[in-house]
Design a protein around this motif. Structure first.
Motif: not given
Lengths: 70, 835
Positions: A51, A54, A57-58, A61-62, B188, B191, B526-527, B529-531, B533-534, B537
């Protein structure tokens, strides 16, 4: 003549499954990072380690999205 | 740190399955031990005793899943009393070479629907299963956890379902850690898409017809400027289309939008008529208030009205020095009467003044109590009103003017939500009833308080009862309020949806809320969009891990496959049909195949590959099961293996390969091997072949089920055979003595062979074995053994034995008892001196 000294050579441990898996993952990928986080933690804390990996990494990216890099 | 293989040094069993109350012990001081016994003598019980010791279970029950009920009470010898202990224990050398003791005691046998239970001790200390790992006794994954091969486990791999077989080998290959890692990673995914209230609002808003332009914000990184511009534009568009001038600033536009929305919505239905409030708290007045009232009434009764009126005058008189300090009678300063104020009268006036002071205090507290009670009663009235929805509070005139009507509500919501309206109506009715009842009670209390204020001397027991009785009414109101609020929420939610559609204001409220906090919108976009992308990935990572995991598994399978092939070649060398590979089926990773090579040539060239299940004979499958088991034991570094009838009795050729090459390979690996066999030839051959390794030979027999299986060590075969023949030596029957003579002659031959082989090995001939002297008679052996005698009298004694016993095998005279006893005694001394 100097007396020869024999230095014991430790027997190398056979590679673990995770060692082998690691060699088959591309460096720098999320898969590699997750594997590293998983194997660095003790069994009860592995999910927390994943967790955290991750989440880190989040956050990256943010930050990228907020700075308009993405 | 564990560096050496675990060794079994002794095993003790009692009460377990075929074993009786008397503990049976196997002292094992060799790397090879063989137990012989005919069928049903306790060999499998012995193997399962070791399995029980290591795992606390017997796997046979699990494998015969359909018959689990039949294993009820199966671990305890059925002939023993219930109180008899069932214990298996062993002395071992652990992975560090240290002697350790392991004991497992059965505490609860298998029941029809219940597993057995047991207590494990290591060195006398209670232990758990995992502690065995620390000794180097690591077990495999279930079901075949223990390094024990029995007939039912040997067949398991070929009878198991494909999925079970795949899981078994993945367990054997110890790649379940990778499976666990993969499972953790895939978990994961759930989450990443964490709920975000702002994004939820944004989705609701941007999916509405008027705000779909906002969706474009999700396509690129959001900034405050881009978001503000999008909101400004959307708000202006709506206002303009509605004929309203759009203000310059966003907050003003949002406010204008809000007014427009409320106006439109209220035209559809006066939603402000809802709004059940939570009931405020209220506590029963403190008991001290009633005490204060009582004290007030008591003082009223004690101090008369006239006294209270005269008090000030008394105070003035007592304040005069001539009165205050006088010890004799003085004139009254009020009426002027001479000597009217005697000391007794002054004291009386003082006590009246003191009484009046106490009255004043009680009066103050009593009136304060009345005020507090009045406030409490008033708060009840307010609470009863406050909880009601606006439509009730504002009255019927308001409801008529706003068309707040139930039938209209039903029409708007439709029949699908009729139940919601019914529940709401029911809860509101209850709330109103409850509020009215409480209001009436509060009004009565206020009236009683008013009367008591007018005349404080009145009794107030009824008032106190009224307050006490108000508490349940107040609680009932709180409950009714809670239920009404719960029933109201879904009605209002649905109504908003309908009103929004009817008034074409869907998403407006969300838009207004988002517009009031654009920074949160920027963060949420933005959060999101990041999620996204994650997620991409992570999906890529899972694919990469899957691919890498399969490659690791393939490598591990190749290693195991090679090991199985090696054991197969030892068991069945030179056969054109052979085990080829153990591999995952391409495209079906959950299926593991055993592949056989079918070659037309002895060198196994140009083979056709087929599934072993289809082409192997029963004998070949049997050997393959053994090869797989041995490869697994090798793979897992088991210190010892237990093989229960590993070779079919009828399979002479492969029995020879097993005896000669497989056991040798196991013993030199180095791995302790314990063979249980019903084949006496195998037992004898192993004894001969591995005498140089000091093989341990045991026999097991079950002559009395109540006494249980008995184990005897027979490595000292000559002595045990001498012991067996002893009862025949003094028999008067010549036929029996003839039989005894024949046995003694056989023993003498065996003795000579063992002395010769031992001597040759001592001289450096490591290849010398008993079978080198097969078919040699005692006469042939006599000159060969003589060089190894150290006592000069022994060659002569051996000659006497040969001469004395030879007639016993022929038609001549049968040896007498004296000769037989003498020969037997000399043979025992030879065994003592030379073996």
């Amino acid at each position: 003549m100097p007396e020869s000294v024999s230095v014991p050579v430790p027997t190398p441990s056979p590679p673990t499954n995770f060692d082998l898996l690691s060699t088959k993952l591309t460096a720098g990928t999320l898969a590699r990072k997750l594997l590293s986080a998983y194997t660095s933690a003790t069994a009860p804390k592995r999910m927390a380690a994943l967790d955290a990996c991750l989440s880190a990494r989040l956050q990256e990216l943010c930050d990228e999205h907020e700075s308009g890099e993405a | 740190m564990n560096t050496s293989p675990v060794r079994l040094k002794s095993l003790r069993v009692h009460g377990f399955r075929s074993f009786g109350q008397e503990p049976q012990t196997l002292q094992i001081d060799s790397d090879i031990a063989v137990v012989w016994g005919p069928n049903s003598q306790g060999k499998t019980s012995l193997a399962e005793a070791i399995e029980f010791l290591l795992t606390g279970q017997i796997v046979r029950r699990e494998m015969l899943a359909s018959a689990q009920d039949e294993f009820a009470d199966s671990l305890r010898n059925a002939h023993l009393p219930d109180a008899t202990s069932v214990v298996v224990s062993a002395d071992i050398l652990d992975g560090t070479g240290q002697p350790r003791s392991i004991t497992r005691k059965l505490t609860q046998d298998y029941q029809r629907r219940q597993d057995c239970s047991s207590q494990l001790h290591i060195d006398g200390v209670p232990a758990i299963q995992a502690d065995l790992n620390a000794l180097g006794l690591g077990l495999s994954q279930p079901p075949l956890a223990a390094p024990i091969l029995t007939q039912h486990t040997l067949a398991y791999l070929f009878s198991a379902r494909p999925q079970d077989r795949a899981n078994y080998f993945k367990s054997v290959l110890e790649v379940t850690d990778l499976e666990e890692f993969r499972t953790a990673i895939s978990g994961l995914s759930g989450t990443i898409g964490a709920l975000n209230a702002t994004l939820d609002l944004f989705n609701t808003c941007s999916n509405a017809p008027n705000f779909q332009s906002l969706r474009a914000l999700l396509d690129c990184p959001a900034t405050l400027a881009t978001v503000r511009l999008a909101f400004m534009t959307a708000a202006a568009t709506i206002l303009t289309e509605s004929g309203v001038d759009a203000p310059k600033e966003l907050p003003d536009r949002l406010e204008a939008l809000g007014r427009l929305r409320e106006s439109r919505e209220n035209q559809s239905f006066p939603i402000e008529g809802f709004g059940v409030s939570a009931s405020s708290t209220w506590a029963v007045p403190a008991a001290s208030l009633w005490e204060d009232l009582r004290a007030y009434q008591a003082e009223l009764a004690r101090v008369g009205e006239a006294t209270r009126r005269m008090t000030e005058l008394f105070r003035c008189v007592l304040a005069l020095p001539m009165v205050n300090s006088s010890s004799i009678a003085v004139d009254c300063p009020v009426c002027g009467m001479d000597d009217a104020l005697s000391p007794e009268r002054i004291q009386l006036i003082r006590s009246r003044v003191a009484d009046t002071d106490a009255f004043r205090l009680a009066e103050s507290k009593g009136k304060a109590a009345l005020r507090t009670l009045a406030q409490s009663a008033a708060s009840l009235t307010q609470a009863a009103t406050a909880v009601l929805p606006q439509a009730i509070k504002r009255g019927s005139a308001w409801r008529r003017s706003k068309a707040f009507r139930v039938f209209r509500l039903r029409t708007l919501l439709g029949t699908g939500d009729a139940q919601l309206v019914d529940s709401w109506m029911s809860s509101i009715s209850r709330l109103i009833r409850s509020a009215r009842e409480l209001t009436r009670r509060a009004a009565r209390m206020e009236a009683m308080l008013e009367q008591l204020s007018q005349d404080p001397t009145q009794p107030f027991a009824d008032l106190q009862s009224a307050f006490d009785g108000a508490a349940p009414l107040r609680d009932a109101l709180a409950e009714a309020s809670r239920l009404a609020s719960a029933a109201e929420t879904p009605v209002v939610t649905q109504l908003r949806v309908v009103i929004s559609k009817a008034s074409e204001t869907v998403g407006w409220e969300e838009f207004e809320r988002l517009g009031a906090d654009l920074s949160s919108v920027v963060v949420a976009i933005n959060d999101h969009r990041a999620r996204e992308s994650l997620s991409v990935e992570l999906a890529r990572a899972i694919r990469e891990i899957d691919r890498a995991k399969e490659e690791v598994l393939d490598e591990r399978f190749a290693e195991l496959s090679s090991s199985i092939g090696r054991w197969w070649s030892l068991l069945r060398p030179g056969e054109p049909t052979f085990f080829d590979a153990l591999q995952q089926r391409p495209g079906a990773r959950r299926t593991i195949d055993f592949k056989a090579g079918l070659s037309p040539h002895e060198d196994r060239s140009s083979p056709r590959v087929r599934d072993v299940i289809a082409v192997f004979s029963q004998s070949q499958l049997h050997c393959l099961g053994l090869a797989v088991f041995l490869a697994r034991a090798e793979h897992e570094g088991c210190g010892f293996v237990v093989l229960d009838d590993p070779i079919l009795a009828s399979d002479d050729e492969h029995r020879a390969h097993f005896v000669c090459t497989v056991v040798e390979a196991l013993a030199t690996s180095p791995r302790q091997v314990i063979v249980l066999t019903q084949c006496r030839t195998t037992w004898r051959d192993l004894g001969d072949l591995y005498a140089h390794r000091d093989i341990n030979l045991f026999q097991i027999e079950l002559s009395d089920p109540a006494a249980g299986s008995l184990v005897t060590k027979s490595s000292d075969d000559v002595k045990s055979r001498l012991k067996a023949v002893k009862p025949l030596l003094r028999n008067n029957n010549p036929d029996i003595r003839k039989t005894a003579a024949k046995h003694l002659r056989d023993i003498a031959e065996r003795l000579c062979k063992e002395i010769i082989v031992k001597g040759k090995r001592a001289a450096g001939d490591a290849t010398a074995i008993i079978s080198d002297y097969d078919n040699k008679t005692l006469g042939d052996l006599e000159p060969l053994v003589q060089p190894y005698f150290t006592d000069p009298s022994h060659p002569g004694k051996l000659r006497v034995i040969r001469n004395g016993l030879n007639p016993g095998g022929h038609d001549g005279a049968v040896p007498d008892s004296g000769t037989l006893v003498t020969c037997s005694g000399d043979l025992k001394r030879f065994a003592d001196d030379y073996l």
